[in-house]
Design a protein around this motif. Structure first.
Motif, short mmCIF file in Angstrom:
data_model
loop_
_atom_site.label_atom_id
_atom_site.label_comp_id
_atom_site.label_asym_id
_atom_site.label_seq_id
_atom_site.Cartn_x
_atom_site.Cartn_y
_atom_site.Cartn_z
N LYS A 32 9.52 -0.56 -11.36
CA LYS A 32 8.23 -1.13 -11.00
C LYS A 32 7.26 0.03 -10.78
O LYS A 32 7.58 0.98 -10.07
CB LYS A 32 8.33 -1.98 -9.73
CG LYS A 32 7.05 -2.66 -9.36
CD LYS A 32 7.25 -3.61 -8.19
CE LYS A 32 6.01 -4.41 -7.91
NZ LYS A 32 6.21 -5.35 -6.82
N THR A 33 6.08 -0.06 -11.39
CA THR A 33 5.05 0.96 -11.24
C THR A 33 3.83 0.33 -10.59
O THR A 33 3.40 -0.75 -10.98
CB THR A 33 4.67 1.54 -12.62
OG1 THR A 33 5.84 2.08 -13.24
CG2 THR A 33 3.62 2.63 -12.49
N PHE A 34 3.27 1.01 -9.61
CA PHE A 34 2.06 0.55 -8.94
C PHE A 34 0.88 1.31 -9.53
O PHE A 34 0.79 2.53 -9.40
CB PHE A 34 2.15 0.78 -7.43
CG PHE A 34 3.23 -0.04 -6.78
CD1 PHE A 34 2.97 -1.33 -6.33
CD2 PHE A 34 4.52 0.46 -6.64
CE1 PHE A 34 3.97 -2.09 -5.75
CE2 PHE A 34 5.52 -0.30 -6.05
CZ PHE A 34 5.25 -1.58 -5.61
N VAL A 98 4.37 -2.26 3.82
CA VAL A 98 4.40 -1.09 2.94
C VAL A 98 3.17 -1.08 2.05
O VAL A 98 2.88 -2.07 1.37
CB VAL A 98 5.66 -1.10 2.03
CG1 VAL A 98 5.59 0.04 1.02
CG2 VAL A 98 6.92 -1.00 2.85
N MET A 99 2.47 0.05 2.07
CA MET A 99 1.39 0.28 1.14
C MET A 99 1.91 1.27 0.10
O MET A 99 2.27 2.40 0.43
CB MET A 99 0.17 0.88 1.86
CG MET A 99 -1.04 1.04 0.97
SD MET A 99 -1.75 -0.53 0.42
CE MET A 99 -2.39 -1.19 1.96
N ALA A 100 2.02 0.80 -1.14
CA ALA A 100 2.44 1.68 -2.24
C ALA A 100 1.20 2.37 -2.78
O ALA A 100 0.20 1.73 -3.09
CB ALA A 100 3.12 0.86 -3.33
N LYS A 101 1.25 3.66 -2.86
CA LYS A 101 0.12 4.44 -3.36
C LYS A 101 0.05 4.37 -4.88
O LYS A 101 1.05 4.16 -5.56
CB LYS A 101 0.23 5.89 -2.89
CG LYS A 101 0.24 6.04 -1.38
CD LYS A 101 -1.01 5.45 -0.75
CE LYS A 101 -0.99 5.63 0.76
NZ LYS A 101 -2.20 5.18 1.39
N LYS A 102 -1.14 4.55 -5.41
CA LYS A 102 -1.37 4.53 -6.85
C LYS A 102 -0.42 5.52 -7.54
O LYS A 102 -0.27 6.65 -7.11
CB LYS A 102 -2.83 4.91 -7.15
CG LYS A 102 -3.16 4.92 -8.63
CD LYS A 102 -4.61 5.31 -8.85
CE LYS A 102 -4.91 5.37 -10.34
NZ LYS A 102 -6.29 5.75 -10.59
#
Length: 126
Positions: A32-34, A98-102
């Motif tokens: 999975k890619t954010f 959780v905040m996934a960073k760019k």
């Protein structure tokens, strides 16, 4: 998914497993890619589909207080596994937000496979 084995060998608790098991684990993982900053999990709301292993980027974990302010902020980079405690101890609801960073890339192992590993390898479970 042969390229995941070195990552798993560096990532607790997967680092406790034999390479033959890591091979099987890597074949079950989904990438999975954010592409933008994303609230990936919300504490006590989001149902965990599995555990995430960070390959690139970062997860910012925290708790929302009653005023919806972030508390106990931690930043995690590779190698890091998120979600194991939530899957095992919290009826699969995320314990933290959780905040996934760019640009963050994670590989997710489904909760069923993670639970099977916990049952088969006591040291991994602990």
């Amino acid at each position: 998914m042969e390229h995941l084995i070195p990552l798993l060998q560096r990532t607790p608790p997967f680092s406790l497993l034999p390479e033959s098991v890591l091979q099987e684990v890597s074949e079950s993982m989904q990438k999975k890619t954010f592409h933008k900053e994303t609230l990936a999990y919300r504490q006590e709301v989001t149902e965990m589909q599995g555990v995430d292993v960070i390959m690139e980027g970062e997860y910012e974990t925290f708790f929302f207080d009653a005023s919806q302010d972030k508390r106990c902020i931690e930043v995690h980079h590779s190698p890091y596994c998120f979600g194991g405690i939530s899957v095992v101890l919290n009826r699969v609801r995320a314990l933290k937000s959780v905040m996934a960073k760019k640009g963050t890339v994670v590989y997710t192992l489904p909760k069923k496979e993670f639970t099977e590993l916990c049952n088969a390898y006591e040291e991994f479970f602990h």
